[in-house]
Design a protein around this motif. Structure first.
Motif, PDB file in Angstrom:
ATOM      1  N   LEU A  24       0.903  -1.340  -0.143  1.00  0.00           N
ATOM      2  CA  LEU A  24      -0.038   0.215   0.017  1.00  0.00           C
ATOM      3  C   LEU A  24       0.981   1.267   0.040  1.00  0.00           C
ATOM      4  O   LEU A  24       0.713   2.161  -0.635  1.00  0.00           O
ATOM      5  N   GLN A  25       1.974   1.243   0.751  1.00  0.00           N
ATOM      6  CA  GLN A  25       2.666   2.474   0.880  1.00  0.00           C
ATOM      7  C   GLN A  25       3.381   2.600  -0.414  1.00  0.00           C
ATOM      8  O   GLN A  25       3.458   3.910  -0.925  1.00  0.00           O
ATOM      9  N   ASN A  26       4.028   1.507  -0.974  1.00  0.00           N
ATOM     10  CA  ASN A  26       4.747   1.740  -2.369  1.00  0.00           C
ATOM     11  C   ASN A  26       3.821   2.098  -3.442  1.00  0.00           C
ATOM     12  O   ASN A  26       3.882   2.953  -4.220  1.00  0.00           O
ATOM     13  N   CYS A  27       2.490   1.754  -3.487  1.00  0.00           N
ATOM     14  CA  CYS A  27       1.410   2.170  -4.403  1.00  0.00           C
ATOM     15  C   CYS A  27       1.104   3.618  -4.110  1.00  0.00           C
ATOM     16  O   CYS A  27       1.005   4.345  -5.152  1.00  0.00           O
ATOM     17  N   LEU A  28       0.815   3.866  -2.938  1.00  0.00           N
ATOM     18  CA  LEU A  28       0.691   5.376  -2.597  1.00  0.00           C
ATOM     19  C   LEU A  28       1.813   6.555  -3.088  1.00  0.00           C
ATOM     20  O   LEU A  28       1.491   7.242  -3.611  1.00  0.00           O
ATOM     21  N   THR A  87       0.722   1.116  12.984  1.00  0.00           N
ATOM     22  CA  THR A  87       1.273   0.610  11.415  1.00  0.00           C
ATOM     23  C   THR A  87       0.643   1.206  10.195  1.00  0.00           C
ATOM     24  O   THR A  87       1.174   1.232   9.186  1.00  0.00           O
ATOM     25  N   GLY A  88      -0.777   1.899  10.357  1.00  0.00           N
ATOM     26  CA  GLY A  88      -1.412   2.549   9.261  1.00  0.00           C
ATOM     27  C   GLY A  88      -0.792   4.015   8.826  1.00  0.00           C
ATOM     28  O   GLY A  88      -1.169   4.837   8.366  1.00  0.00           O
ATOM     29  N   THR A  89       0.192   4.572   9.942  1.00  0.00           N
ATOM     30  CA  THR A  89       0.629   5.867  10.169  1.00  0.00           C
ATOM     31  C   THR A  89       1.380   6.399   8.582  1.00  0.00           C
ATOM     32  O   THR A  89       0.660   7.266   8.024  1.00  0.00           O
ATOM     33  N   THR A  90       1.958   5.637   8.473  1.00  0.00           N
ATOM     34  CA  THR A  90       2.836   5.949   6.896  1.00  0.00           C
ATOM     35  C   THR A  90       1.660   6.215   5.726  1.00  0.00           C
ATOM     36  O   THR A  90       1.536   7.179   5.214  1.00  0.00           O
ATOM     37  N   ALA A  91       1.027   5.155   5.632  1.00  0.00           N
ATOM     38  CA  ALA A  91      -0.267   5.187   4.319  1.00  0.00           C
ATOM     39  C   ALA A  91      -1.024   6.108   4.755  1.00  0.00           C
ATOM     40  O   ALA A  91      -1.607   6.837   3.662  1.00  0.00           O
ATOM     41  N   ALA A  92      -1.376   6.486   6.106  1.00  0.00           N
ATOM     42  CA  ALA A  92      -2.299   7.525   6.139  1.00  0.00           C
ATOM     43  C   ALA A  92      -1.743   8.893   5.753  1.00  0.00           C
ATOM     44  O   ALA A  92      -2.521   9.755   5.196  1.00  0.00           O
ATOM     45  N   GLN A  93      -0.337   9.071   6.173  1.00  0.00           N
ATOM     46  CA  GLN A  93       0.218  10.264   5.926  1.00  0.00           C
ATOM     47  C   GLN A  93       0.382  10.367   4.261  1.00  0.00           C
ATOM     48  O   GLN A  93      -0.055  11.516   3.870  1.00  0.00           O
TER      49      GLN A  93
END
Length: 142
Positions: free
Chosen positions: A41-45, A113-119
């Motif tokens: 998810l982080q890579n996609c975002l 753990t969702g912090t990076t994706a949320a940011q």
């Protein structure tokens, strides 16, 4: 009270964000990244944000070009208009970065753990909204 797994918290938060009324700044638009979780998810975002940043820069350059091309506006007013747009864009970037600050989002997410994706999603959503706003302000050709 039972603690939810981080992935369950992320999914629940995304559902809540996605259910906000249209126009809410925290609204999460549907994207190709929705099917991923964790690092995927982080890579996609990150990829989506790179594309959104390019689109924002193109819209900004188009807005500057529209100012220069406006035959109905005196040159001195064009200079002021351009300076004001530059100042507004810089202020907006500062606002976006402060609004989506990792530590701010992290506090809201309790640094889970969702912090990076949320940011990343915050920056992406605001960037897409600003791009649409700039494009809407440019007179259409026709």
């Amino acid at each position: 009270m039972a603690r939810l797994e981080p992935s369950v918290r992320l999914a629940a938060a995304l559902l809540v964000l996605g259910s906000l009324p249209h126009g809410a700044s925290a609204q999460t638009p549907a994207s190709a990244c929705d099917r991923f979780g964790g690092y995927e998810l982080q890579n996609c975002l990150a990829g989506a944000l790179a594309k959104a940043d390019k689109a924002l820069n193109a819209a900004y350059q188009k807005a500057l070009a529209a100012i220069a091309a406006d035959a109905d506006t005196p040159a001195d007013q064009k200079v002021s208009w351009k300076q004001n747009l530059i100042a507004a864009q810089r202020a907006w970037l500062g606002f976006r970065d402060a609004n989506c600050l990792f530590d701010l989002i992290g506090a809201e997410w309790h640094f889970g753990t969702g912090t990076t994706a949320a940011q990343q999603q915050c920056v992406l959503t605001m960037t897409q909204q600003r791009t649409a706003e700039l494009l809407a302000r440019i007179p259409s050709d026709g």
